[in-house]
Design a protein around this motif. Structure first.
Motif, mmCIF file in Angstrom:
data_model
loop_
_atom_site.group_PDB
_atom_site.id
_atom_site.type_symbol
_atom_site.label_atom_id
_atom_site.label_comp_id
_atom_site.label_asym_id
_atom_site.label_seq_id
_atom_site.Cartn_x
_atom_site.Cartn_y
_atom_site.Cartn_z
ATOM 1 N N VAL A 164 20.434 -1.198 0.111
ATOM 2 C CA VAL A 164 20.075 -0.123 -0.814
ATOM 3 C C VAL A 164 18.826 -0.485 -1.606
ATOM 4 O O VAL A 164 17.931 0.352 -1.797
ATOM 5 N N PHE A 165 18.735 -1.739 -2.055
ATOM 6 C CA PHE A 165 17.583 -2.156 -2.857
ATOM 7 C C PHE A 165 16.285 -2.038 -2.066
ATOM 8 O O PHE A 165 15.311 -1.417 -2.526
ATOM 9 N N PHE A 166 16.244 -2.623 -0.883
ATOM 10 C CA PHE A 166 14.994 -2.632 -0.118
ATOM 11 C C PHE A 166 14.689 -1.266 0.494
ATOM 12 O O PHE A 166 13.511 -0.899 0.623
ATOM 13 N N GLN A 167 15.716 -0.513 0.871
ATOM 14 C CA GLN A 167 15.469 0.854 1.318
ATOM 15 C C GLN A 167 14.806 1.668 0.213
ATOM 16 O O GLN A 167 13.870 2.430 0.471
ATOM 17 N N PHE A 168 15.292 1.492 -1.007
ATOM 18 C CA PHE A 168 14.750 2.246 -2.138
ATOM 19 C C PHE A 168 13.340 1.797 -2.480
ATOM 20 O O PHE A 168 12.429 2.627 -2.625
ATOM 21 N N VAL A 169 13.126 0.478 -2.608
ATOM 22 C CA VAL A 169 11.815 -0.031 -3.015
ATOM 23 C C VAL A 169 10.751 0.307 -1.967
ATOM 24 O O VAL A 169 9.672 0.831 -2.298
ATOM 25 N N ILE A 170 11.039 0.037 -0.708
ATOM 26 C CA ILE A 170 10.060 0.325 0.347
ATOM 27 C C ILE A 170 9.872 1.832 0.501
ATOM 28 O O ILE A 170 8.746 2.321 0.669
ATOM 29 N N GLY A 171 10.981 2.574 0.427
ATOM 30 C CA GLY A 171 10.876 4.028 0.522
ATOM 31 C C GLY A 171 10.071 4.619 -0.611
ATOM 32 O O GLY A 171 9.271 5.552 -0.406
ATOM 33 N N PHE A 172 10.225 4.084 -1.832
ATOM 34 C CA PHE A 172 9.460 4.558 -2.992
ATOM 35 C C PHE A 172 7.978 4.245 -2.811
ATOM 36 O O PHE A 172 7.101 5.071 -3.119
ATOM 37 N N ALA A 173 7.686 3.051 -2.288
ATOM 38 C CA ALA A 173 6.290 2.679 -2.063
ATOM 39 C C ALA A 173 5.625 3.618 -1.059
ATOM 40 O O ALA A 173 4.495 4.084 -1.270
ATOM 41 N N PHE A 174 6.317 3.915 0.014
ATOM 42 C CA PHE A 174 5.763 4.834 1.014
ATOM 43 C C PHE A 174 5.674 6.257 0.468
ATOM 44 O O PHE A 174 4.723 6.994 0.794
ATOM 45 N N ALA A 175 6.644 6.660 -0.349
ATOM 46 C CA ALA A 175 6.584 8.002 -0.940
ATOM 47 C C ALA A 175 5.370 8.140 -1.844
ATOM 48 O O ALA A 175 4.680 9.166 -1.832
ATOM 49 N N LEU A 176 5.095 7.103 -2.650
ATOM 50 C CA LEU A 176 3.911 7.127 -3.505
ATOM 51 C C LEU A 176 2.624 7.148 -2.672
ATOM 52 O O LEU A 176 1.658 7.838 -3.017
ATOM 53 N N PHE A 177 2.642 6.398 -1.575
ATOM 54 C CA PHE A 177 1.448 6.341 -0.727
ATOM 55 C C PHE A 177 1.178 7.696 -0.069
ATOM 56 O O PHE A 177 0.051 8.206 -0.097
ATOM 57 N N PHE A 178 2.226 8.296 0.514
ATOM 58 C CA PHE A 178 2.038 9.564 1.209
ATOM 59 C C PHE A 178 1.933 10.747 0.252
ATOM 60 O O PHE A 178 1.638 11.864 0.687
ATOM 61 N N ASN A 179 2.180 10.498 -1.035
ATOM 62 C CA ASN A 179 1.980 11.552 -2.023
ATOM 63 C C ASN A 179 0.498 11.758 -2.327
ATOM 64 O O ASN A 179 0.111 12.762 -2.928
ATOM 65 N N GLN A 180 -0.339 10.784 -1.904
ATOM 66 C CA GLN A 180 -1.780 10.931 -2.070
ATOM 67 C C GLN A 180 -2.312 11.928 -1.037
ATOM 68 O O GLN A 180 -1.736 12.112 0.032
ATOM 69 N N ARG A 181 -3.392 12.557 -1.387
ATOM 70 C CA ARG A 181 -3.983 13.545 -0.477
ATOM 71 C C ARG A 181 -5.006 12.876 0.446
ATOM 72 O O ARG A 181 -6.066 12.445 0.003
ATOM 73 N N PHE A 182 -4.650 12.769 1.713
ATOM 74 C CA PHE A 182 -5.588 12.255 2.711
ATOM 75 C C PHE A 182 -5.219 12.867 4.059
ATOM 76 O O PHE A 182 -4.072 13.282 4.274
ATOM 77 N N PRO A 183 -6.142 12.973 4.975
ATOM 78 C CA PRO A 183 -5.880 13.621 6.265
ATOM 79 C C PRO A 183 -4.759 12.939 7.040
ATOM 80 O O PRO A 183 -4.726 11.710 7.165
ATOM 81 N N GLY A 184 -3.819 13.742 7.514
ATOM 82 C CA GLY A 184 -2.737 13.216 8.335
ATOM 83 C C GLY A 184 -1.545 12.699 7.574
ATOM 84 O O GLY A 184 -0.607 12.156 8.178
ATOM 85 N N ALA A 185 -1.517 12.842 6.241
ATOM 86 C CA ALA A 185 -0.401 12.312 5.450
ATOM 87 C C ALA A 185 0.923 12.946 5.856
ATOM 88 O O ALA A 185 1.939 12.260 6.002
ATOM 89 N N THR A 186 0.920 14.262 6.044
ATOM 90 C CA THR A 186 2.152 14.964 6.418
ATOM 91 C C THR A 186 2.653 14.522 7.786
ATOM 92 O O THR A 186 3.856 14.321 7.985
ATOM 93 N N TRP A 187 1.722 14.354 8.730
ATOM 94 C CA TRP A 187 2.121 13.954 10.073
ATOM 95 C C TRP A 187 2.693 12.542 10.085
ATOM 96 O O TRP A 187 3.703 12.277 10.753
ATOM 97 N N PHE A 188 2.069 11.634 9.375
ATOM 98 C CA PHE A 188 2.566 10.264 9.330
ATOM 99 C C PHE A 188 3.936 10.199 8.656
ATOM 100 O O PHE A 188 4.807 9.427 9.063
ATOM 101 N N ARG A 189 4.137 11.006 7.621
ATOM 102 C CA ARG A 189 5.434 11.038 6.938
ATOM 103 C C ARG A 189 6.512 11.549 7.882
ATOM 104 O O ARG A 189 7.629 11.041 7.904
ATOM 105 N N GLY A 190 6.186 12.567 8.672
ATOM 106 C CA GLY A 190 7.143 13.065 9.656
ATOM 107 C C GLY A 190 7.448 12.050 10.739
ATOM 108 O O GLY A 190 8.579 11.971 11.231
#
Length: 300
Positions: free
Chosen positions: A87-113
């Protein structure tokens, strides 16, 4: 009859019918099996008496037997370590990726999917994949670690008592992280940009904005993600079945897998039901804590 037809025409009766059907479904496929599981936890049920309508009652003997079992302490520690680490590492890594993909850059939606595609895979498929990655002889993970110089000889992840639980934890972190990322990304999307712009004008740096805006605004989402993470992790069975089968020597046996072993390998359904009941109580406790915390937040 006329009133019933009128209510259906108005939509009220149809809504009631749908609710009754949903309740009936839950009662038939969740309530009754749960009740049956609780009942047989107080009975002596094996493969010879499973088909009988009535079983020999043993009271709390099954519970006392589980507590006194030499494997119980190992299973308890393994379950806590597996749940907490996952739970700890799923949350921490998932939060880091969520913050990263929350930025606006080309292909963010596709990479998240693309990340989410890992989560929709069946658990056994993920287990077989990680079985290959963690292979001691030709596994990719050993190849990378040897190439980087982190280890001097291959690690037999699945058959070493010191690494077997770590192997399943790694697989479960990879499996559950995308789900955390998606939920947290939804919460981040709901934070108004005006708050960040105002804080930036006041001179707040990135870390200050994260601490004073992101975390407080994400409190309910974080609570939901952690609660769901605990529930899903306590239900995880496929990865253990595919990677370690609870071994070696019980080093990777957790409560959910031990319940299955008692029920379908030793055919001691009464003791297996005891572990299921205990886990149900734990899951209900986690759910109640989350509900009470969100209720208090709403009142504020």
């Amino acid at each position: 009859m006329g009133r019933l037809l009128t209510s259906f025409r108005d939509g009220i009766g149809f809504d009631t019918l749908l609710i009754l059907l949903a309740l009936g479904y839950l009662l038939a496929f969740a309530g009754l099996p749960l009740l049956y599981n609780i009942i047989i936890s107080f009975q002596q049920v094996d493969m010879f008496s499973l088909g009988s309508l009535f079983h020999l009652g043993v009271g709390w003997e099954n519970y006392a037997s589980i507590i006194a079992d030499p494997l119980a302490w190992t299973v308890l520690v393994n379950t806590i370590v597996f749940t907490a680490a996952s739970v700890f590492f799923q949350f921490v890594i998932g939060f880091a990726f969520a913050l990263f993909f929350n930025q606006r850059f080309p292909g963010a939606t596709w990479f998240r999917g693309l990340f989410l595609a890992a989560w929709v895979m069946p658990g056994l498929v993920v287990g077989v994949l990680w079985n290959w990655l963690l292979s001691g002889d030709f596994g990719v993970i050993n190849y990378v670690l040897l190439g980087l110089g982190f280890i001097d000889e291959p690690i037999f992840w699945r058959s070493d008592v010191d690494y077997s639980l770590i192997a399943v934890i790694l697989a479960n972190i990879w499996y559950g992280m995308p789900f955390n990322m998606i939920l947290l990304a939804v919460g981040l999307a709901g934070i108004p940009d005006d708050l960040y712009e105002a804080a930036e004008l006041d001179g707040a740096n990135v870390f200050q904005r994260f601490w004073t805006i992101t975390l407080p605004m994400m409190r309910s989402t974080i609570g939901a993600v952690l609660a769901l993470g605990i529930v899903f992790t306590l239900q995880q069975f496929d990865l253990f079945a595919a990677i370690t089968t609870g071994g070696p020597a019980g080093s990777s046996t957790v409560a959910q897998y031990w319940s299955w072993e008692l029920s379908f390998r030793e055919f001691d359904f009464g003791r297996g039901a005891v572990i299921s009941v205990i886990m149900i109580v734990v899951v209900l406790g986690v759910s109640l804590i989350y509900v009470r915390s969100t209720r208090g937040e709403t009142r504020l």
